[in-house]
Design an enzyme around this catalytic site. Structure first.
Site, PDB file in Angstrom:
ATOM      1  N   CYS A  12       0.871  -1.187   0.000  1.00 27.28           N
ATOM      2  CA  CYS A  12       0.000   0.000   0.000  1.00 27.28           C
ATOM      3  C   CYS A  12       0.902   1.228   0.000  1.00 27.28           C
ATOM      4  CB  CYS A  12      -0.988  -0.031   1.160  1.00 27.28           C
ATOM      5  SG  CYS A  12      -0.251  -0.008   2.807  1.00 27.28           S
ATOM      6  N   ARG A  18      -3.414  -0.658   5.397  1.00 32.25           N
ATOM      7  CA  ARG A  18      -4.017  -1.720   4.582  1.00 32.25           C
ATOM      8  C   ARG A  18      -3.114  -2.940   4.393  1.00 32.25           C
ATOM      9  NH1 ARG A  18      -5.248   2.243  -0.275  1.00 32.25           N
ATOM     10  NH2 ARG A  18      -3.315   3.064   0.626  1.00 32.25           N
ATOM     11  N   ASP A 126      -8.164   3.931   1.121  1.00 33.42           N
ATOM     12  CA  ASP A 126      -7.215   4.298   2.171  1.00 33.42           C
ATOM     13  C   ASP A 126      -8.011   4.764   3.398  1.00 33.42           C
ATOM     14  OD1 ASP A 126      -5.327   5.416   3.782  1.00 33.42           O
ATOM     15  OD2 ASP A 126      -4.377   6.616   2.209  1.00 33.42           O
TER      16      ASP A 126
HETATM   17  P1  4NP Z   1      -1.807   2.784   4.099  1.00 33.35           P
HETATM   18  O1  4NP Z   1      -2.445   4.126   4.685  1.00 33.35           O
HETATM   19  O2  4NP Z   1      -1.251   3.155   2.743  1.00 33.35           O
HETATM   20  O3  4NP Z   1      -2.966   1.867   4.017  1.00 33.35           O
HETATM   21  O4  4NP Z   1      -0.746   2.363   5.092  1.00 33.35           O
HETATM   22  C1  4NP Z   1      -1.741   5.323   4.810  1.00 33.35           C
HETATM   23  C2  4NP Z   1      -0.986   5.554   5.926  1.00 33.35           C
HETATM   24  C3  4NP Z   1      -0.318   6.756   6.070  1.00 33.35           C
HETATM   25  C4  4NP Z   1      -0.398   7.709   5.074  1.00 33.35           C
HETATM   26  C5  4NP Z   1      -1.152   7.468   3.947  1.00 33.35           C
HETATM   27  C6  4NP Z   1      -1.826   6.275   3.815  1.00 33.35           C
HETATM   28  N1  4NP Z   1       0.274   8.951   5.230  1.00 33.35           N
HETATM   29  O5  4NP Z   1       0.106   9.812   4.365  1.00 33.35           O
HETATM   30  O6  4NP Z   1       1.012   9.140   6.205  1.00 33.35           O
END
Ligand code: 4NP
Length: 153
Positions: A12, A18, A126
């Protein structure tokens, strides 16, 4: 180096919401002597961090412990060490595809929800900026996808 007969990587953006869930769910369904599951993020913001507390909580609610996971950034060598690379959304797909070197790399990469609904290009949303219900929703999508993956590999 590849760690098992079949190696699967979940990807991800941050590797804290995720893909740690996908990693934990699929790992719980497979024999660890034959299958190695890991996860990574296309971004480096959270490298070294444990999963988001909301991912830890939803996994725990379903009997899966993901507290030991630590975020890492996706890198080109993952193409050498993994057989299947499942991405959560179109942006992850494009970021990973940009790092591919050849057709062999490219054919390893797919959107994880293509397992549930082929050719629909569906994305795992997300949940980072939403509430707890977003994490439960993500969990259920990934549970269905990982069941199908575990049955076919
Ligand atoms: P992930 O979610 O891609 O599912 O781990 C996110 C976690 C952090 C961030 C963006 C998406 N961020 O911008 O810090």
């Amino acid at each position: 180096m590849p760690k098992a007969t079949v190696n699967i990587l979940m990807v991800c953006l941050g590797n804290i919401c995720r893909s740690p869930l996908a990693h934990g769910i699929l790992e719980s369904k497979l024999d660890s002597n034959l299958y190695y599951v890991d996860s990574a993020g296309t971004g480096a913001y959270h490298v070294g961090n444990p999963p988001d507390r909301r991912s830890i909580a939803v996994a725990k609610k379903h009997g899966i412990d993901i507290t030991h996971q630590r975020a890492q950034q996706f890198k080109v060598s993952h193409f050498d060490n993994f057989d299947f690379i499942y991405v959560m959304d179109q942006s992850n797909y494009e970021n990973v595809l940009q790092l591919t070197r050849n057709d062999n790399d490219r054919k390893k990469v797919s959107l994880i929800l293509e397992e549930v609904a082929p050719n629909m290009h569906s994305e795992v949303p997300d949940p980072y900026y939403g509430g707890d219900t977003g994490f439960e929703n993500v969990y259920e999508m990934l549970e269905e996808a990982c069941s199908l993956i575990a049955n076919k590999i």
